[in-house]
Design an enzyme around this catalytic site. Structure first.
Site, PDB file in Angstrom:
ATOM      1  N   ASP A 171       0.847  -1.191   0.000  1.00  0.00           N
ATOM      2  CA  ASP A 171       0.000   0.000   0.000  1.00  0.00           C
ATOM      3  C   ASP A 171       0.886   1.246   0.000  1.00  0.00           C
ATOM      4  O   ASP A 171       2.103   1.170   0.218  1.00  0.00           O
ATOM      5  CB  ASP A 171      -0.888  -0.029   1.247  1.00  0.00           C
ATOM      6  CG  ASP A 171      -2.010   0.997   1.192  1.00  0.00           C
ATOM      7  OD1 ASP A 171      -2.298   1.511   0.097  1.00  0.00           O
ATOM      8  OD2 ASP A 171      -2.605   1.271   2.256  1.00  0.00           O
TER       9      ASP A 171
ATOM     10  N   GLU B 257       2.667   4.964  -4.156  1.00  0.00           N
ATOM     11  CA  GLU B 257       2.664   5.864  -5.318  1.00  0.00           C
ATOM     12  C   GLU B 257       3.965   6.676  -5.478  1.00  0.00           C
ATOM     13  O   GLU B 257       4.285   7.006  -6.624  1.00  0.00           O
ATOM     14  CB  GLU B 257       1.468   6.825  -5.226  1.00  0.00           C
ATOM     15  CG  GLU B 257       0.135   6.177  -5.460  1.00  0.00           C
ATOM     16  CD  GLU B 257      -0.276   5.270  -4.300  1.00  0.00           C
ATOM     17  OE1 GLU B 257      -0.904   4.229  -4.565  1.00  0.00           O
ATOM     18  OE2 GLU B 257       0.046   5.587  -3.140  1.00  0.00           O
TER      19      GLU B 257
END
Length: 823
Positions: free
Chosen positions: A449, A452
């Site tokens: 997770d 990005e």
């Protein structure tokens, strides 16, 4: 301003006289006044609709690059492009190198780069296949316009122009690359990851490609970037275009139909795929970015997670309740609750002190266990108290800021350092961290997770330096708010290295690794599955990521009983099926609802588990030959005009049509059945390509089997460990001519490279002349203890007098006259 520019407005002649929808914006980089526009040599013509066509646009002919002669190269041909005078962009690059490469007969590859200066180029893991097509077999022709430079790609079979860049100038500066393209039709899909319909809106919209931590909603760039689109042409043909570029990109769509690519850096590296059908386009795309991985069989079962399972005992009770209420489930997950002070590679000694024992308990019950792993490494612990950071410091694995110090962001554990996965030492450190943690907690997979990478502060806790990299002259769309580091780190983002994670799990477990990622980029399907938040997701299959799913029943906000039932029915046909919930929300495990809702969810889960042999076989074909698993209707019915736009139904493979209820309170469903005979559990229907009103009470999801196909199934159980030992059965959907075909891929479900090592079973099923035959093309013993326990055949025209199985009469069979189904 460039010398000798031609000032022009709409009243100054034919150069500026064009339909508004055919205007190409001369001011993408900034808002221009009339004088500024005309100083660029562009046309200025205000319109009533300020959100539509541009007011400042290029004339029909605009000064640009001039192309020199094409010269043969080892892999195609090349040329030099030069500008006589600079463009209006800062740090304009006056000389470019063009390379025209015939990759294969159906793939054209063109690059434009600065020959005098190294610029960042994306190198896909494994590299791009090196080949050269036979000139006689190519499906396309190319034409070049030398001054101003542009090119066209035509489909050789019918002469159709599928890519024309002569309509607007090529711009190439240090931080601004622009190329406009007219399209062969308005039926365009792709350019993920965005919250959009299947067909993109060409009415002066724009899409930004730049990974960031953003909950799915319209008009925003989300977790993944996939600069690839597919165009459905007017006669069932299709083509695709892929820009291999990982900088921030904006794609501007207009009703010409046309689009404009604008990138903030790198090079222009285009692949054009000629198809000629949609499925072939996807296959050609995957030949470049890599075929998808083969998942473990257990990963196709049901997964359950929540941020808020605060102890091992809570987690145990959830898994026990699922099985006590007879809900199939294979994988129990934990969110960050398990971690000590939210630091990865740790577990809380009080709330999760017996985490290793809990995982072993799950394993003994035939279940698997996965937990979350964020890339951010806490940097605020006392030296010697947090080995991942201490060891990372020693091995110099963290991203640095402009002054050479470790860049500190902020994520869940507070001040955080981030691994630099471009450094080989980082990959080894990361693998060592995973190995050490796995020696304590034998997880079966990792959930990546915040990669990005996400940060709760813009850029870093100290901000970012004032430079062109941090504050470029152009930022795509308003989703950036003029900063490329909104919700990410200074200097832009990176994608977490999947190879070291995969490598670590593979070396440690010696079985097929399971990795689930939020962030994505072309090629990720080779290594990982993806979950997408709450956006409609099955069409990530178009991008080579077949193992994909959204959080069933929703991650944010409180679900309702009806919503959760309908989502579970839809989610039963997500390739990756996980119910995941946020901490403050009401519980949404299947067993917390009323008995009617539970029965509907249980039915959906059992249906999925019965179909896992079929789904697993589809994944085999995706892995071995780049077929899609979940696919939009137009992929399978490219010549059917009605199938072009449908995105509320989808297919598994070519044979199973799923029509979910997506509206509150609905008990009927207007579903489209493409031209064929389709069989449901209730009745066959021959469709000439028409919409049908189907009954859809709360306990029903409409699933239809296409004529001419055989679906392998298996008696379901509470885990795949148990179901894989159960008898198989076949669902046979006869065509009007009385035949059907199907297949089954079967191995142990978790060993590495079984297909590549020829360690599997593969069986072809065929039905014709009133008999169903299995033909094993390859056997390895994996099917030895399993039996065919049942058969249902749709489309039997009259009751059979008797049925033989291996030459022996079957005493127990039935025939339903209303549905022409024999059991």
């Amino acid at each position: 301003m460039h010398d000798g520019s031609v000032k022009c407005n709409i009243s100054r002649g034919s150069e500026c006289a064009m339909a508004p929808e055919s205007r190409f914006d001369c001011g993408r980089d900034k808002l221009l006044s009339q004088s500024e526009c005309e100083d660029r040599g562009c046309c200025y013509a205000p319109l009533l609709d300020s959100a539509g066509p541009p007011w400042c646009f290029y004339p029909r002919v605009y000064p640009g690059y001039k192309m020199g002669p094409l010269i043969p190269t080892p892999r195609g041909q090349g040329a030099t492009l030069t500008r006589a005078s600079p463009s209006y962009l800062p740090k304009d690059i006056s000389t470019l190198r063009l390379d025209d490469i015939q990759e294969t007969a159906d793939c054209f590859h063109l690059t434009l780069k600065d020959p005098s200066s190294q610029r960042y180029e994306v190198h896909l893991p494994g590299g791009v296949p090196q080949s050269k097509a036979n000139t006689q077999s190519v499906l396309y022709t190319t034409e070049y316009q030398s001054d101003p430079f542009g090119f066209m790609v035509r489909r050789k079979s019918n002469g159709r122009v599928i890519m024309n860049t002569t309509v607007a100038p090529l711009l190439f500066a240090d931080q601004y690359l622009q190329l406009s393209i007219t399209l062969a039709s308005s039926f365009v899909s792709g350019l993920g990851e965005h919250y959009t319909s299947l067909l993109l809106d060409l009415n002066w919209t724009s899409l930004t490609l730049w990974n960031r931590d953003m909950a799915p909603h319209a008009d925003a760039n989300l977790y993944g970037s996939h600069p690839f689109y597919i165009v459905q042409e007017e006669d069932g043909l299709a083509h695709g275009v892929f820009l291999l570029n990982s900088n921030a990109i904006e794609v501007i769509l207009q009703p010409t139909p046309a689009l404009t690519w604008v990138s903030t850096g790198g090079i222009l590296d285009f692949y054009i795929f000629l198809g000629p059908d949609p499925q072939s386009v996807i296959r050609q795309y995957l030949q470049i970015i890599g075929y998808p991985m083969m998942p473990s069989y257990w990963s196709l079962g049901f997964h359950l997670c929540r941020w808020g399972y605060t102890t091992t005992n809570t987690t145990r009770k959830v898994a026990q309740s699922m099985h006590d209420e007879n809900f199939p489930m294979d994988v129990q997950w934990n969110d960050l609750d398990y971690a000590n002070k939210r630091r990865v590679f740790t577990f809380d000694p009080w709330r999760f002190g017996d985490l290793p024992e809990m995982v072993e308990e799950f394993h003994k019950r035939g279940m698997k266990y996965i937990l979350i792993l964020d890339p951010g490494i806490s940097s605020s612990s006392t030296p010697g108290m947090y080995p991942p950071f201490d060891d990372g410091l020693k091995r110099d694995v963290f991203i640095k800021n402009a002054t050479g110090q470790i860049l500190i962001g902020k994520v869940w554990p507070g001040p955080t350092a981030f691994p630099d996965f471009t450094n080989p030492d980082t990959r080894q450190w990361w693998e060592d961290c995973i190995r050490d943690f796995h020696s304590k907690v034998p997880v079966d997979g990792l959930w990546i997770d915040m990669n990005e990478p996400a940060s709760f502060v813009q850029g870093s806790v100290e901000g970012c330096p004032d430079s062109d990299l941090e504050n470029p002259p152009y930022t795509p769309s308003n989703t950036f708010k003029n900063y490329v580091h909104v919700a990410v780190l200074c200097g832009g983002g990176f994608i977490l290295g999947f190879v070291p994670i995969l490598s670590a799990l593979l070396k440690i477990r010696r079985k097929r690794p399971f990795v689930l990622s939020r962030s994505s980029f072309p090629g990720i399907g080779r290594f990982s599955g993806v979950w997408t938040g709450d956006n409609w997701n099955v069409f990530l299959n178009l991008f080579g990521v077949p193992l994909v799913g959204a959080d069933i029943c929703g991650f944010g906000g409180n679900t309702t009983e009806e919503l959760c039932v309908r989502w579970m029915q839809l989610g039963a046909f997500y390739p990756f099926m996980r119910n995941h919930n946020d901490k403050p929300n009401a519980a949404q495990e299947p067993y917390v609802f009323g008995q009617r809702a539970q029965a509907a969810m249980r039915s959906a889960l059992y249906l999925r588990y019965s179909l896992l042999p079929f789904l697993y076989t589809l994944f085999h074909h995706a892995h071995a030959s780049a077929e899609t698993v979940a696919r939009p209707l137009f992929m399978e019915f490219p010549n059917d005009p009605n199938s072009r736009t449908i995105d509320k139904q989808f297919l598994w493979g070519s044979s199973l049509l799923i029509s979910p209820v997506l509206e509150q309170g609905a008990v009927e469903l207007a579903a489209y059945l493409p031209p064929a005979t389709w069989y449901s559990l209730h009745n066959p229907f021959y469709s000439k390509g028409q919409f049908l009103l189907l009954p859809a009470p709360l306990d029903t999801i409409n699933v239809h089997v296409r004529e001419g196909h055989i679906i392998p199934q298996q008696e379901p159980a509470l885990t795949t460990t148990a179901s894989r030992n159960n008898p198989f059965f076949l669902t046979v959907a006869l065509s009007a001519g009385g035949w059907a075909r199907g297949d089954l891929f079967w191995d142990d479900g978790e060993s590495v490279d079984t297909f590549e090592m020829q360690n599997y079973c593969y069986v072809i099923f065929s039905a014709e002349q009133s008999q169903v035959v299995s033909n094993p093309l390859k056997l390895n013993g994996a099917l030895d203890s399993l039996v065919l326990g049942g058969l249902q055949v749709f489309g039997v025209p009259s009751p059979p007098r008797y049925i033989l199985a291996n030459g022996e009469k079957v005493r127990d069979f039935t025939y339903r006259t209303d549905t022409k189904v024999s059991f």
